[in-house]
Design a protein around this motif. Sequence first.
Motif, PDB file in Angstrom:
ATOM      1  N   VAL A   4       0.833  -1.383  -0.014  1.00 47.50           N
ATOM      2  CA  VAL A   4      -0.025  -0.070  -0.060  1.00 47.50           C
ATOM      3  C   VAL A   4       0.766   1.354   0.014  1.00 47.50           C
ATOM      4  O   VAL A   4       1.911   1.126   0.605  1.00 47.50           O
ATOM      5  CB  VAL A   4      -0.980   0.055   1.314  1.00 47.50           C
ATOM      6  CG1 VAL A   4      -1.980  -0.917   0.960  1.00 47.50           C
ATOM      7  CG2 VAL A   4      -0.100  -0.089   2.666  1.00 47.50           C
ATOM      8  N   LEU A   5       0.298   2.316  -0.535  1.00 45.39           N
ATOM      9  CA  LEU A   5       1.225   3.563  -0.554  1.00 45.39           C
ATOM     10  C   LEU A   5       0.240   4.531   0.416  1.00 45.39           C
ATOM     11  O   LEU A   5      -1.037   4.815   0.104  1.00 45.39           O
ATOM     12  CB  LEU A   5       1.066   4.077  -2.130  1.00 45.39           C
ATOM     13  CG  LEU A   5       1.503   5.657  -2.191  1.00 45.39           C
ATOM     14  CD1 LEU A   5       2.937   5.853  -1.939  1.00 45.39           C
ATOM     15  CD2 LEU A   5       1.128   6.117  -3.654  1.00 45.39           C
ATOM     16  N   TYR A   6       0.853   5.208   1.330  1.00 46.12           N
ATOM     17  CA  TYR A   6       0.352   5.915   2.255  1.00 46.12           C
ATOM     18  C   TYR A   6       0.963   7.462   1.776  1.00 46.12           C
ATOM     19  O   TYR A   6       2.158   7.981   2.145  1.00 46.12           O
ATOM     20  CB  TYR A   6       0.645   5.455   3.434  1.00 46.12           C
ATOM     21  CG  TYR A   6       0.249   6.633   4.686  1.00 46.12           C
ATOM     22  CD1 TYR A   6      -0.992   7.060   4.574  1.00 46.12           C
ATOM     23  CD2 TYR A   6       1.186   6.868   5.791  1.00 46.12           C
ATOM     24  CE1 TYR A   6      -1.596   8.128   5.674  1.00 46.12           C
ATOM     25  CE2 TYR A   6       0.635   7.751   6.875  1.00 46.12           C
ATOM     26  CZ  TYR A   6      -0.723   8.523   6.434  1.00 46.12           C
ATOM     27  OH  TYR A   6      -1.041   9.308   7.683  1.00 46.12           O
ATOM     28  N   PRO A   7       0.143   8.134   1.196  1.00 45.25           N
ATOM     29  CA  PRO A   7       0.476   9.637   0.677  1.00 45.25           C
ATOM     30  C   PRO A   7       0.127  10.788   1.462  1.00 45.25           C
ATOM     31  O   PRO A   7      -0.796  10.820   2.043  1.00 45.25           O
ATOM     32  CB  PRO A   7      -0.177   9.815  -0.795  1.00 45.25           C
ATOM     33  CG  PRO A   7      -1.454   9.041  -0.517  1.00 45.25           C
ATOM     34  CD  PRO A   7      -1.333   7.957   0.593  1.00 45.25           C
ATOM     35  N   ASP A  29       1.437  -6.238   3.615  1.00 44.48           N
ATOM     36  CA  ASP A  29       3.098  -6.828   3.549  1.00 44.48           C
ATOM     37  C   ASP A  29       4.003  -5.776   3.462  1.00 44.48           C
ATOM     38  O   ASP A  29       5.007  -5.800   3.983  1.00 44.48           O
ATOM     39  CB  ASP A  29       3.098  -7.665   2.256  1.00 44.48           C
ATOM     40  CG  ASP A  29       2.222  -8.883   2.353  1.00 44.48           C
ATOM     41  OD1 ASP A  29       2.083  -9.452   3.491  1.00 44.48           O
ATOM     42  OD2 ASP A  29       1.131  -8.984   1.480  1.00 44.48           O
ATOM     43  N   ARG A  30       3.737  -4.763   2.577  1.00 42.96           N
ATOM     44  CA  ARG A  30       4.615  -3.632   2.592  1.00 42.96           C
ATOM     45  C   ARG A  30       3.828  -2.260   2.620  1.00 42.96           C
ATOM     46  O   ARG A  30       2.663  -2.041   2.056  1.00 42.96           O
ATOM     47  CB  ARG A  30       5.374  -3.703   1.488  1.00 42.96           C
ATOM     48  CG  ARG A  30       6.453  -4.691   1.314  1.00 42.96           C
ATOM     49  CD  ARG A  30       7.487  -4.529   0.031  1.00 42.96           C
ATOM     50  NE  ARG A  30       6.769  -4.012  -1.287  1.00 42.96           N
ATOM     51  CZ  ARG A  30       7.394  -3.083  -2.168  1.00 42.96           C
ATOM     52  NH1 ARG A  30       8.651  -2.784  -1.984  1.00 42.96           N
ATOM     53  NH2 ARG A  30       6.880  -2.892  -3.207  1.00 42.96           N
ATOM     54  N   VAL A  31       4.548  -1.314   3.268  1.00 40.37           N
ATOM     55  CA  VAL A  31       4.024   0.002   3.184  1.00 40.37           C
ATOM     56  C   VAL A  31       5.006   1.111   2.679  1.00 40.37           C
ATOM     57  O   VAL A  31       6.147   0.942   3.050  1.00 40.37           O
ATOM     58  CB  VAL A  31       3.795   0.523   4.592  1.00 40.37           C
ATOM     59  CG1 VAL A  31       3.172   2.060   4.446  1.00 40.37           C
ATOM     60  CG2 VAL A  31       2.553  -0.367   5.185  1.00 40.37           C
ATOM     61  N   ILE A  32       4.610   1.686   1.569  1.00 39.40           N
ATOM     62  CA  ILE A  32       5.452   3.144   1.102  1.00 39.40           C
ATOM     63  C   ILE A  32       4.750   4.138   1.496  1.00 39.40           C
ATOM     64  O   ILE A  32       3.448   4.379   0.908  1.00 39.40           O
ATOM     65  CB  ILE A  32       5.507   2.614  -0.703  1.00 39.40           C
ATOM     66  CG1 ILE A  32       5.968   1.410  -0.921  1.00 39.40           C
ATOM     67  CG2 ILE A  32       6.201   3.902  -0.996  1.00 39.40           C
ATOM     68  CD1 ILE A  32       5.883   1.145  -2.179  1.00 39.40           C
ATOM     69  N   VAL A  33       5.596   5.001   2.312  1.00 38.33           N
ATOM     70  CA  VAL A  33       5.110   6.377   2.703  1.00 38.33           C
ATOM     71  C   VAL A  33       5.718   7.141   1.457  1.00 38.33           C
ATOM     72  O   VAL A  33       6.475   7.515   1.218  1.00 38.33           O
ATOM     73  CB  VAL A  33       5.741   6.529   4.004  1.00 38.33           C
ATOM     74  CG1 VAL A  33       5.217   8.066   4.534  1.00 38.33           C
ATOM     75  CG2 VAL A  33       5.325   5.446   5.042  1.00 38.33           C
ATOM     76  N   GLY A  34       4.699   7.970   0.866  1.00 41.07           N
ATOM     77  CA  GLY A  34       4.936   8.837  -0.238  1.00 41.07           C
ATOM     78  C   GLY A  34       4.804  10.206  -0.095  1.00 41.07           C
ATOM     79  O   GLY A  34       3.520  10.812   0.532  1.00 41.07           O
ATOM     80  N   VAL A  35       5.841  10.894  -0.068  1.00 41.16           N
ATOM     81  CA  VAL A  35       5.806  12.501   0.240  1.00 41.16           C
ATOM     82  C   VAL A  35       5.325  13.009  -1.133  1.00 41.16           C
ATOM     83  O   VAL A  35       6.046  13.115  -2.030  1.00 41.16           O
ATOM     84  CB  VAL A  35       7.197  12.957   0.635  1.00 41.16           C
ATOM     85  CG1 VAL A  35       7.133  14.530   1.068  1.00 41.16           C
ATOM     86  CG2 VAL A  35       7.594  12.232   2.234  1.00 41.16           C
ATOM     87  N   CYS A  81       4.977   2.888  -8.229  1.00 38.69           N
ATOM     88  CA  CYS A  81       5.830   2.278  -6.994  1.00 38.69           C
ATOM     89  C   CYS A  81       5.217   0.739  -6.924  1.00 38.69           C
ATOM     90  O   CYS A  81       5.486  -0.012  -5.999  1.00 38.69           O
ATOM     91  CB  CYS A  81       5.710   2.877  -5.661  1.00 38.69           C
ATOM     92  SG  CYS A  81       3.990   3.171  -5.177  1.00 38.69           S
ATOM     93  N   GLY A  82       4.160   0.448  -7.777  1.00 37.60           N
ATOM     94  CA  GLY A  82       3.580  -0.805  -7.696  1.00 37.60           C
ATOM     95  C   GLY A  82       2.779  -1.301  -6.609  1.00 37.60           C
ATOM     96  O   GLY A  82       2.618  -2.390  -5.970  1.00 37.60           O
ATOM     97  N   ALA A  83       2.259  -0.472  -6.095  1.00 33.00           N
ATOM     98  CA  ALA A  83       1.185  -0.772  -5.085  1.00 33.00           C
ATOM     99  C   ALA A  83      -0.256  -0.935  -5.506  1.00 33.00           C
ATOM    100  O   ALA A  83      -0.655  -0.821  -6.677  1.00 33.00           O
ATOM    101  CB  ALA A  83       0.899   0.806  -4.212  1.00 33.00           C
ATOM    102  N   ASP A  84      -0.915  -1.805  -4.492  1.00 30.32           N
ATOM    103  CA  ASP A  84      -2.093  -2.249  -4.929  1.00 30.32           C
ATOM    104  C   ASP A  84      -3.269  -1.521  -4.375  1.00 30.32           C
ATOM    105  O   ASP A  84      -4.404  -1.475  -4.918  1.00 30.32           O
ATOM    106  CB  ASP A  84      -2.381  -3.675  -3.837  1.00 30.32           C
ATOM    107  CG  ASP A  84      -1.192  -4.629  -4.393  1.00 30.32           C
ATOM    108  OD1 ASP A  84      -1.368  -4.837  -5.483  1.00 30.32           O
ATOM    109  OD2 ASP A  84      -0.442  -4.901  -3.616  1.00 30.32           O
TER     110      ASP A  84
END
Length: 161
Positions: A4-7, A29-35, A81-84
Amino acid sequence: MRTVLYPGSFDPVTLGHMDIIGRAATAFDRVIVGVLYNPDKPSGMLTTAQRVECLREATAGLENVRVAAFSGLLVDAVRACGADAVVRGLRTEGDCDVEMQMARLNRQMGGVETVFLAASPACMHISASMVRQIATMNGSLRGLVPPSLEARLETLLRRTK
Ligand code: ADP
């Protein structure tokens, strides 16, 4: 593998953001924090690099979390970023109105789903804008931002004139 992307703008990262990041890191499984930033129209107090650096320090203990900066449309960042899905935090009814509209637009524009996490009662009153306001007036950031960043953010955000 669910990513998941947390923007957000994270100007600066707060304990409210950290609550959402920690819970998302448990649920997915994976978290991408997006600024998210606009290169043509820089805004806020911290630079994008400072926001990323603070987030990296605050999330250093979370193995499945990484931090990156994105400009442009959120649907494009999700793809890049390949987020779902996207994760957002909800504090108030005011948040809900805006967030529902954004979620529907992102679904229409790019088939991107949004997952909402309800803000924890302990931090639903914390916002980055209040943190900035307190710091510019030389207030303490204790209990509002990650402890390891308190001193640095108090200095960075303090009004110098
Ligand atoms: P802010 O709204 O504090 O300026 P951002 O624009 O960076 O912060 O918000 C990024 C995401 O974090 C949004 O989904 C927002 O609703 C969520 N968020 C911000 N503060 C909190 C909080 N205290 N608790 C839960 N979610 C929050």
